[in-house]
Scaffold this motif. Sequence first.
Motif, mmCIF file in Angstrom:
data_model
loop_
_atom_site.group_PDB
_atom_site.id
_atom_site.type_symbol
_atom_site.label_atom_id
_atom_site.label_comp_id
_atom_site.label_asym_id
_atom_site.label_seq_id
_atom_site.Cartn_x
_atom_site.Cartn_y
_atom_site.Cartn_z
ATOM 1 N N ARG A 48 -4.435 0.732 -0.123
ATOM 2 C CA ARG A 48 -4.400 -0.725 0.073
ATOM 3 C C ARG A 48 -3.181 -1.343 -0.619
ATOM 4 N NH1 ARG A 48 -10.021 -0.759 -1.542
ATOM 5 N NH2 ARG A 48 -11.169 -0.201 0.309
ATOM 6 N N ALA A 49 -2.741 -0.749 -1.700
ATOM 7 C CA ALA A 49 -1.615 -1.308 -2.467
ATOM 8 C C ALA A 49 -0.249 -0.978 -1.852
ATOM 9 C CB ALA A 49 -1.663 -0.787 -3.899
ATOM 10 N N VAL A 50 -0.245 -0.086 -0.879
ATOM 11 C CA VAL A 50 1.026 0.290 -0.250
ATOM 12 C C VAL A 50 1.571 -0.895 0.538
ATOM 13 C CG1 VAL A 50 2.061 1.764 1.519
ATOM 14 C CG2 VAL A 50 0.483 2.722 -0.148
ATOM 15 N N ASP A 51 2.846 -1.193 0.342
ATOM 16 C CA ASP A 51 3.490 -2.319 1.013
ATOM 17 C C ASP A 51 4.043 -1.851 2.360
ATOM 18 O OD1 ASP A 51 4.522 -4.811 1.465
ATOM 19 O OD2 ASP A 51 6.296 -4.515 0.212
ATOM 20 N N ILE A 52 3.862 -2.691 3.369
ATOM 21 C CA ILE A 52 4.339 -2.359 4.725
ATOM 22 C C ILE A 52 5.874 -2.254 4.731
ATOM 23 C CG2 ILE A 52 4.461 -3.186 7.108
ATOM 24 C CD1 ILE A 52 1.685 -2.585 6.691
ATOM 25 N N ALA A 53 6.535 -3.082 3.956
ATOM 26 C CA ALA A 53 8.002 -3.053 3.916
ATOM 27 C C ALA A 53 8.497 -1.699 3.400
ATOM 28 C CB ALA A 53 8.529 -4.178 3.033
ATOM 29 N N ASP A 54 7.781 -1.137 2.420
ATOM 30 C CA ASP A 54 8.149 0.192 1.908
ATOM 31 C C ASP A 54 7.991 1.253 2.999
ATOM 32 O OD1 ASP A 54 8.718 -0.863 -0.568
ATOM 33 O OD2 ASP A 54 6.745 -0.384 -1.421
ATOM 34 N N MET A 55 6.930 1.131 3.773
ATOM 35 C CA MET A 55 6.687 2.093 4.849
ATOM 36 C C MET A 55 7.789 1.998 5.913
ATOM 37 S SD MET A 55 2.532 1.896 5.290
ATOM 38 C CE MET A 55 2.551 2.830 6.770
ATOM 39 N N LYS A 56 8.189 0.763 6.268
ATOM 40 C CA LYS A 56 9.248 0.579 7.259
ATOM 41 C C LYS A 56 10.577 1.133 6.738
ATOM 42 C CE LYS A 56 7.354 -3.407 9.691
ATOM 43 N NZ LYS A 56 7.507 -4.830 10.042
ATOM 44 N N GLU A 57 10.842 0.923 5.462
ATOM 45 C CA GLU A 57 12.086 1.415 4.867
ATOM 46 C C GLU A 57 12.141 2.948 4.896
ATOM 47 O OE1 GLU A 57 14.186 1.424 0.503
ATOM 48 O OE2 GLU A 57 13.020 -0.336 1.077
ATOM 49 N N SER A 79 -8.134 12.523 -6.882
ATOM 50 C CA SER A 79 -9.321 13.233 -6.412
ATOM 51 C C SER A 79 -10.479 12.300 -6.075
ATOM 52 C CB SER A 79 -9.774 14.249 -7.460
ATOM 53 O OG SER A 79 -10.078 13.575 -8.658
ATOM 54 N N MET A 80 -10.472 11.095 -6.581
ATOM 55 C CA MET A 80 -11.571 10.155 -6.329
ATOM 56 C C MET A 80 -11.264 9.328 -5.076
ATOM 57 S SD MET A 80 -13.668 10.665 -8.865
ATOM 58 C CE MET A 80 -14.711 9.261 -8.890
ATOM 59 N N TRP A 81 -12.275 9.166 -4.232
ATOM 60 C CA TRP A 81 -12.092 8.461 -2.972
ATOM 61 C C TRP A 81 -11.732 6.998 -3.199
ATOM 62 C CZ3 TRP A 81 -11.051 9.624 1.747
ATOM 63 C CH2 TRP A 81 -11.241 8.692 2.763
ATOM 64 N N LYS A 82 -12.377 6.349 -4.155
ATOM 65 C CA LYS A 82 -12.123 4.934 -4.430
ATOM 66 C C LYS A 82 -10.686 4.742 -4.909
ATOM 67 C CE LYS A 82 -13.848 0.960 -7.007
ATOM 68 N NZ LYS A 82 -12.693 0.225 -6.785
ATOM 69 N N THR A 83 -10.218 5.617 -5.794
ATOM 70 C CA THR A 83 -8.847 5.513 -6.302
ATOM 71 C C THR A 83 -7.853 5.706 -5.157
ATOM 72 O OG1 THR A 83 -9.653 6.547 -8.321
ATOM 73 C CG2 THR A 83 -7.289 6.357 -8.077
ATOM 74 N N PHE A 84 -8.113 6.649 -4.299
ATOM 75 C CA PHE A 84 -7.252 6.927 -3.157
ATOM 76 C C PHE A 84 -7.180 5.711 -2.233
ATOM 77 C CE2 PHE A 84 -6.759 8.585 1.203
ATOM 78 C CZ PHE A 84 -5.497 9.136 1.075
#
Length: 112
Positions: free
Chosen positions: A24-33, A14-19
Amino acid sequence: MPSTLCTLVPASKSMWKTFCDILRAVDIADMKEIKEEKQCTKRLKDKIQDLKAKATISPTLSKAFTATLSRVQLGALIPAPILTPKPAVAINPGLQMPMQTAQALVRTDASK
């Protein structure tokens, strides 16, 4: 938000900063997979749909096949032969068959 990110980022924040920190912590390789998995799943679903479409027989084909089979005629059946057993002939035990001797079976040079 793209569906790829939705699977990686929980919606309960629910907090914008946490979101933003989670994004930012999401890895691009995970997104591609995840994107490749979705594409593979889509291709498989498309192939399944194509196979289902090919497997179903169209009603016109089945009607044509039924009409063709209904016109087929086998004709008159040929009756099976009637087999009647014949009585066996009794062999006279006193009658002996002539036996050939071994000499009659051997070929001599004179008979050439």
